[in-house]
Design a protein around this motif. Structure first.
Motif, PDB file in Angstrom:
ATOM      1  N   ILE A  14      -1.805 -11.200  39.701  1.00  0.00           N
ATOM      2  CA  ILE A  14      -2.341 -10.867  38.379  1.00  0.00           C
ATOM      3  C   ILE A  14      -3.099  -9.551  38.469  1.00  0.00           C
ATOM      4  N   GLY A  15      -2.763  -8.610  37.603  1.00  0.00           N
ATOM      5  CA  GLY A  15      -3.412  -7.306  37.615  1.00  0.00           C
ATOM      6  C   GLY A  15      -3.646  -6.782  36.218  1.00  0.00           C
ATOM      7  N   LEU A  16      -4.088  -5.555  36.152  1.00  0.00           N
ATOM      8  CA  LEU A  16      -4.283  -4.829  34.895  1.00  0.00           C
ATOM      9  C   LEU A  16      -3.281  -3.689  34.877  1.00  0.00           C
ATOM     10  N   PRO A  17      -2.363  -3.657  33.908  1.00  0.00           N
ATOM     11  CA  PRO A  17      -1.333  -2.620  33.923  1.00  0.00           C
ATOM     12  C   PRO A  17      -1.882  -1.220  33.673  1.00  0.00           C
ATOM     13  N   ASN A  18      -3.066  -1.108  33.097  1.00  0.00           N
ATOM     14  CA  ASN A  18      -3.653   0.202  32.821  1.00  0.00           C
ATOM     15  C   ASN A  18      -4.905   0.413  33.669  1.00  0.00           C
ATOM     16  N   SER A  19      -4.891  -0.080  34.883  1.00  0.00           N
ATOM     17  CA  SER A  19      -6.087  -0.073  35.721  1.00  0.00           C
ATOM     18  C   SER A  19      -6.419   1.314  36.243  1.00  0.00           C
ATOM     19  N   PRO A  20      -7.663   1.755  36.133  1.00  0.00           N
ATOM     20  CA  PRO A  20      -8.700   1.043  35.386  1.00  0.00           C
ATOM     21  C   PRO A  20      -8.559   1.282  33.893  1.00  0.00           C
ATOM     22  N   GLY A  21      -8.857   0.264  33.128  1.00  0.00           N
ATOM     23  CA  GLY A  21      -8.894   0.400  31.674  1.00  0.00           C
ATOM     24  C   GLY A  21     -10.253   0.966  31.273  1.00  0.00           C
ATOM     25  N   THR A  22     -10.260   1.903  30.362  1.00  0.00           N
ATOM     26  CA  THR A  22     -11.505   2.540  29.934  1.00  0.00           C
ATOM     27  C   THR A  22     -11.990   1.971  28.613  1.00  0.00           C
ATOM     28  N   ILE A  23     -13.280   1.627  28.577  1.00  0.00           N
ATOM     29  CA  ILE A  23     -13.948   1.253  27.336  1.00  0.00           C
ATOM     30  C   ILE A  23     -14.902   2.393  27.028  1.00  0.00           C
ATOM     31  N   ASP A  24     -14.641   3.099  25.938  1.00  0.00           N
ATOM     32  CA  ASP A  24     -15.418   4.286  25.575  1.00  0.00           C
ATOM     33  C   ASP A  24     -16.751   3.919  24.935  1.00  0.00           C
ATOM     34  N   ALA A  25     -17.706   4.853  25.030  1.00  0.00           N
ATOM     35  CA  ALA A  25     -19.048   4.630  24.503  1.00  0.00           C
ATOM     36  C   ALA A  25     -19.077   4.430  22.988  1.00  0.00           C
ATOM     37  N   ASP A  26     -18.087   4.930  22.272  1.00  0.00           N
ATOM     38  CA  ASP A  26     -18.107   4.793  20.808  1.00  0.00           C
ATOM     39  C   ASP A  26     -17.300   3.602  20.302  1.00  0.00           C
ATOM     40  N   TYR A  27     -16.750   2.778  21.193  1.00  0.00           N
ATOM     41  CA  TYR A  27     -15.988   1.601  20.788  1.00  0.00           C
ATOM     42  C   TYR A  27     -16.943   0.441  20.539  1.00  0.00           C
ATOM     43  N   ARG A  28     -16.783  -0.242  19.409  1.00  0.00           N
ATOM     44  CA  ARG A  28     -17.665  -1.347  19.065  1.00  0.00           C
ATOM     45  C   ARG A  28     -16.931  -2.664  18.811  1.00  0.00           C
ATOM     46  N   GLY A  29     -15.628  -2.695  19.070  1.00  0.00           N
ATOM     47  CA  GLY A  29     -14.865  -3.921  18.871  1.00  0.00           C
ATOM     48  C   GLY A  29     -14.971  -4.857  20.063  1.00  0.00           C
ATOM     49  N   GLU A  30     -14.296  -6.002  19.946  1.00  0.00           N
ATOM     50  CA  GLU A  30     -14.312  -6.961  21.049  1.00  0.00           C
ATOM     51  C   GLU A  30     -13.681  -6.347  22.290  1.00  0.00           C
ATOM     52  N   VAL A  31     -14.312  -6.577  23.422  1.00  0.00           N
ATOM     53  CA  VAL A  31     -13.736  -6.157  24.693  1.00  0.00           C
ATOM     54  C   VAL A  31     -12.611  -7.124  25.031  1.00  0.00           C
ATOM     55  N   LYS A  32     -11.434  -6.578  25.277  1.00  0.00           N
ATOM     56  CA  LYS A  32     -10.292  -7.364  25.715  1.00  0.00           C
ATOM     57  C   LYS A  32      -9.765  -6.733  26.993  1.00  0.00           C
ATOM     58  N   VAL A  33      -9.287  -7.565  27.878  1.00  0.00           N
ATOM     59  CA  VAL A  33      -8.773  -7.109  29.166  1.00  0.00           C
ATOM     60  C   VAL A  33      -7.277  -7.372  29.191  1.00  0.00           C
ATOM     61  N   ILE A  34      -6.490  -6.312  29.354  1.00  0.00           N
ATOM     62  CA  ILE A  34      -5.038  -6.465  29.403  1.00  0.00           C
ATOM     63  C   ILE A  34      -4.657  -6.932  30.803  1.00  0.00           C
ATOM     64  N   LEU A  35      -4.124  -8.153  30.889  1.00  0.00           N
ATOM     65  CA  LEU A  35      -3.661  -8.690  32.159  1.00  0.00           C
ATOM     66  C   LEU A  35      -2.138  -8.693  32.185  1.00  0.00           C
ATOM     67  N   ILE A  36      -1.581  -8.560  33.390  1.00  0.00           N
ATOM     68  CA  ILE A  36      -0.138  -8.640  33.592  1.00  0.00           C
ATOM     69  C   ILE A  36       0.126  -9.567  34.767  1.00  0.00           C
ATOM     70  N   ASN A  37       1.179 -10.356  34.649  1.00  0.00           N
ATOM     71  CA  ASN A  37       1.575 -11.272  35.710  1.00  0.00           C
ATOM     72  C   ASN A  37       2.742 -10.643  36.468  1.00  0.00           C
ATOM     73  N   PHE A  38       2.458 -10.107  37.645  1.00  0.00           N
ATOM     74  CA  PHE A  38       3.490  -9.476  38.469  1.00  0.00           C
ATOM     75  C   PHE A  38       4.276 -10.508  39.290  1.00  0.00           C
ATOM     76  N   SER A  39       3.861 -11.769  39.259  1.00  0.00           N
ATOM     77  CA  SER A  39       4.507 -12.786  40.083  1.00  0.00           C
ATOM     78  C   SER A  39       5.724 -13.380  39.370  1.00  0.00           C
ATOM     79  N   ASP A  40       6.368 -14.328  40.051  1.00  0.00           N
ATOM     80  CA  ASP A  40       7.516 -15.012  39.456  1.00  0.00           C
ATOM     81  C   ASP A  40       7.144 -16.415  38.972  1.00  0.00           C
ATOM     82  N   GLN A  41       5.831 -16.696  38.878  1.00  0.00           N
ATOM     83  CA  GLN A  41       5.343 -18.006  38.431  1.00  0.00           C
ATOM     84  C   GLN A  41       4.418 -17.835  37.228  1.00  0.00           C
ATOM     85  N   PRO A  42       4.453 -18.750  36.267  1.00  0.00           N
ATOM     86  CA  PRO A  42       3.474 -18.701  35.170  1.00  0.00           C
ATOM     87  C   PRO A  42       2.064 -18.848  35.738  1.00  0.00           C
ATOM     88  N   PHE A  43       1.101 -18.224  35.071  1.00  0.00           N
ATOM     89  CA  PHE A  43      -0.288 -18.291  35.527  1.00  0.00           C
ATOM     90  C   PHE A  43      -1.169 -18.773  34.376  1.00  0.00           C
TER      91      PHE A  43
END
Length: 151
Positions: free
Chosen positions: A80-109
């Motif tokens: 399990i990783g982040l496809p845009n790693s590192p993901g940037t959260i800018d100082a002017d963003y005020r929405g919910e923080v969400k983390v984009i995860l990707i499953n690189f494996s061959d099994q559901p997680f």
């Protein structure tokens, strides 16, 4: 030994679906990243991507960013990783923080609400401006790229 830099204050707003979850926290005294948890239950299929809700929003001080980075244990044990790693959260963003995860494996997680999904690293931002020129100064490396220094 404490950090030589004083901590900065980051205002955080818990959202209704984040009630009862821990806020981001350093797991050890010298950790660089704060653990962040999921505010939702989901199954991430092999090759699947999902912006996982955290249940909070932040006001990052001007001059800083927060980087979302993968958890090494999730990467090694489950692919399990982040496809845009590192993901940037800018100082002017005020929405919910969400983390984009990707499953690189061959099994559901499976991800359960409250599971640690990533780490957040606070970093200073150095702004820059580009100046167009007709030529660049010479260096020993020159135009050598992509593996040219590791021969």
């Amino acid at each position: 030994m404490p950090s030589p830099l004083p901590p900065i204050e980051i205002r955080i707003k818990r959202l209704p679906h984040g009630e009862g979850l821990p806020l981001p926290v350093y797991a050890t005294a010298q950790a660089a990243g704060m653990d962040v948890v999921s505010a939702e239950d989901l199954i991430l299929p092999p090759g699947g991507r999902h912006a996982v809700a955290t249940g909070f929003a932040m006001a990052i001080p001007e001059g800083y960013e927060i980087q979302a980075r993968p958890r090494s244990g999730l990467a090694l044990k489950h692919g399990i990783g982040l496809p845009n790693s590192p993901g940037t959260i800018d100082a002017d963003y005020r929405g919910e923080v969400k983390v984009i995860l990707i499953n690189f494996s061959d099994q559901p997680f499976a991800i359960a609400r409250g599971d640690r999904i990533a780490q957040l690293v606070v970093a200073p931002v150095q702004l820059a401006s580009f100046v167009q020129v007709d030529s660049l100064d010479d260096t020993a490396r020159g135009q050598g790229g992509f593996g040219s220094t590791g021969v």
